[in-house]
Scaffold this motif. Structure first.
Motif, mmCIF file in Angstrom:
data_model
loop_
_atom_site.group_PDB
_atom_site.id
_atom_site.type_symbol
_atom_site.label_atom_id
_atom_site.label_comp_id
_atom_site.label_asym_id
_atom_site.label_seq_id
_atom_site.Cartn_x
_atom_site.Cartn_y
_atom_site.Cartn_z
ATOM 1 N N ALA A 235 11.136 3.889 -2.335
ATOM 2 C CA ALA A 235 11.348 2.608 -3.014
ATOM 3 C C ALA A 235 12.469 2.673 -4.041
ATOM 4 O O ALA A 235 13.064 1.644 -4.391
ATOM 5 C CB ALA A 235 10.058 2.150 -3.684
ATOM 6 N N ASN A 236 12.784 3.857 -4.522
ATOM 7 C CA ASN A 236 13.911 4.028 -5.437
ATOM 8 C C ASN A 236 15.215 3.478 -4.866
ATOM 9 O O ASN A 236 16.122 3.096 -5.613
ATOM 10 C CB ASN A 236 14.121 5.515 -5.747
ATOM 11 N N TYR A 237 15.312 3.456 -3.526
ATOM 12 C CA TYR A 237 16.572 3.120 -2.865
ATOM 13 C C TYR A 237 16.486 1.817 -2.067
ATOM 14 O O TYR A 237 17.335 1.550 -1.227
ATOM 15 C CB TYR A 237 16.976 4.285 -1.946
ATOM 16 N N ARG B 42 -3.827 11.059 -8.555
ATOM 17 C CA ARG B 42 -2.939 9.985 -9.015
ATOM 18 C C ARG B 42 -2.197 10.392 -10.294
ATOM 19 O O ARG B 42 -1.005 10.107 -10.442
ATOM 20 C CB ARG B 42 -3.740 8.710 -9.232
ATOM 21 N N ARG B 43 -2.891 11.054 -11.214
ATOM 22 C CA ARG B 43 -2.215 11.520 -12.432
ATOM 23 C C ARG B 43 -1.090 12.491 -12.083
ATOM 24 O O ARG B 43 -0.001 12.437 -12.669
ATOM 25 C CB ARG B 43 -3.229 12.175 -13.375
ATOM 26 N N LYS B 44 -1.359 13.381 -11.138
ATOM 27 C CA LYS B 44 -0.341 14.353 -10.725
ATOM 28 C C LYS B 44 0.842 13.647 -10.079
ATOM 29 O O LYS B 44 2.002 13.967 -10.344
ATOM 30 C CB LYS B 44 -0.957 15.370 -9.764
ATOM 31 N N MET B 45 0.558 12.665 -9.226
ATOM 32 C CA MET B 45 1.613 11.924 -8.556
ATOM 33 C C MET B 45 2.497 11.193 -9.565
ATOM 34 O O MET B 45 3.727 11.244 -9.494
ATOM 35 C CB MET B 45 1.012 10.920 -7.569
ATOM 36 N N ASP C 154 1.273 10.223 0.923
ATOM 37 C CA ASP C 154 1.918 9.029 1.482
ATOM 38 C C ASP C 154 2.464 8.136 0.367
ATOM 39 O O ASP C 154 3.589 7.639 0.446
ATOM 40 C CB ASP C 154 0.917 8.189 2.290
ATOM 41 N N GLN C 155 1.644 7.903 -0.652
ATOM 42 C CA GLN C 155 2.057 7.008 -1.726
ATOM 43 C C GLN C 155 3.228 7.594 -2.511
ATOM 44 O O GLN C 155 4.154 6.873 -2.892
ATOM 45 C CB GLN C 155 0.889 6.704 -2.659
ATOM 46 N N LEU C 156 3.198 8.883 -2.739
ATOM 47 C CA LEU C 156 4.311 9.541 -3.420
ATOM 48 C C LEU C 156 5.603 9.324 -2.638
ATOM 49 O O LEU C 156 6.641 8.960 -3.216
ATOM 50 C CB LEU C 156 4.020 11.038 -3.576
ATOM 51 N N GLY D 262 0.807 -1.210 0.000
ATOM 52 C CA GLY D 262 0.000 0.000 0.000
ATOM 53 C C GLY D 262 0.846 1.268 0.000
ATOM 54 O O GLY D 262 2.053 1.243 0.227
ATOM 55 N N GLY D 263 0.181 2.378 -0.242
ATOM 56 C CA GLY D 263 0.877 3.655 -0.299
ATOM 57 C C GLY D 263 0.831 4.434 0.992
ATOM 58 O O GLY D 263 0.974 5.655 0.991
ATOM 59 N N PHE D 264 0.661 3.751 2.109
ATOM 60 C CA PHE D 264 0.540 4.430 3.400
ATOM 61 C C PHE D 264 1.925 4.666 4.007
ATOM 62 O O PHE D 264 2.858 3.910 3.744
ATOM 63 C CB PHE D 264 -0.296 3.587 4.369
ATOM 64 N N SER D 265 2.043 5.667 4.849
ATOM 65 C CA SER D 265 3.291 5.865 5.595
ATOM 66 C C SER D 265 3.257 5.121 6.924
ATOM 67 O O SER D 265 4.298 4.743 7.457
ATOM 68 C CB SER D 265 3.534 7.359 5.845
ATOM 69 N N TRP D 266 2.068 4.875 7.450
ATOM 70 C CA TRP D 266 1.930 4.400 8.834
ATOM 71 C C TRP D 266 2.059 2.889 9.018
ATOM 72 O O TRP D 266 2.100 2.424 10.158
ATOM 73 C CB TRP D 266 0.603 4.879 9.423
ATOM 74 N N ASN D 267 2.117 2.103 7.981
ATOM 75 C CA ASN D 267 2.326 0.662 8.141
ATOM 76 C C ASN D 267 3.751 0.247 7.810
ATOM 77 O O ASN D 267 4.027 -0.919 7.558
ATOM 78 C CB ASN D 267 1.342 -0.142 7.278
ATOM 79 N N LYS D 268 4.654 1.203 7.832
ATOM 80 C CA LYS D 268 6.023 0.957 7.397
ATOM 81 C C LYS D 268 7.036 1.441 8.441
ATOM 82 O O LYS D 268 6.784 2.409 9.160
ATOM 83 C CB LYS D 268 6.293 1.673 6.072
#
Length: 244
Positions: free
Chosen positions: A187-189, A222-225, A179-181, A150-156
């Motif tokens: 994830a790039n790293y 999502r398109r903007k992201m 969060d997803q952005l 998922g794109g959440f920050s809080w489960n990571k």
């Protein structure tokens, strides 16, 4: 004084009903080597007073107060800038966690020391269950898109050194899918991610708040992201985004 193992950033804005359960759940963690940075984003209710009461006898908790309301991304960025821990987690001010939330992350990193990210299961919003697994970068990106991660920050649980080395921040110019952005940028790293299915995070579904983002606003965001990510991302992520 040595740096803590974990830093937990808690953005809070007008969380009168929920901040008590959030911070109490963090005080009850089964490990003690952590700091909590609560960012009060200029609340207009009694959130600040509740925070002060809850943390007054616990020097692991610190407060940053914004002088005007800047939004959740700015609050998370303020917390990240102050963090000193080896690992970095986010807990929203209206959510709460299980007592082993941090211990579970620590056990995962100890079991798989080459991991650069650990993801836990959660209760509530868009939970996609799956078995314990190690993801490579391509699988991680696919599962941030639609899957267990998922794109959440809080489960990571992030490695803070990766964030600081690459100057990663939440984009304060967007107010949806931020969060997803951030997850895609991180994830790039990442070459190896441990997904641990035990549910240790409780996401509080607030119907009206979440419903407002369904439909056209979601697809526009999502398109903007995706446009932003294509401009800055490495090849593996660009290849995945080109299929979107």
């Amino acid at each position: 004084m040595s740096a803590p193992l974990f830093s937990v950033v808690v953005p809070a804005y007008n969380q009168h009903k929920f901040i008590n359960s959030c911070l109490t759940s963090l005080r009850q963690q089964t490990i003690t080597d952590f700091e909590v940075i609560v960012v009060d984003d200029c609340s207009t209710d009694d959130t600040a007073a509740q925070i002060a009461t809850l943390i007054k006898d616990d020097d692991r908790f610190h407060v940053i107060t914004h002088t005007h309301n800047r939004g959740v991304s700015a609050a998370r960025n303020s917390g990240m800038a102050a963090a000193t821990g080896q690992y970095l987690c986010f807990v929203d001010g209206d959510d709460w966690v299980e007592p082993n939330f941090l211990e579970y992350f620590l056990q995962a990193y100890q079991a798989a020391p080459k991991s650069q990210l650990v993801v836990c299961g959660h209760y509530g919003y868009l939970a996609v269950p799956g078995p314990q697994k190690t993801y490579d970068q391509k699988e991680l990106i696919a599962n941030i898109n639609f899957g267990t991660v998922g794109g959440f920050s809080w489960n990571k649980c992030f490695v803070r050194a990766i964030i600081t080395a690459h100057h990663l921040k939440f984009n304060e110019e967007i107010d949806f899918l931020e969060d997803q952005l951030f997850a895609f940028q991180y994830a790039n790293y990442v070459q190896s991610t441990a997904y641990m299915p035990e549910k240790t995070y409780h996401y509080r579904w607030r119907f009206r708040s979440n419903l407002s983002h369904i439909g056209i606003p979601f697809f526009a965001a999502r398109r903007k992201m995706i446009k932003l990510l294509k401009q800055e991302s490495k090849q593996t992520l660009r290849e995945d985004l080109n299929n979107q």
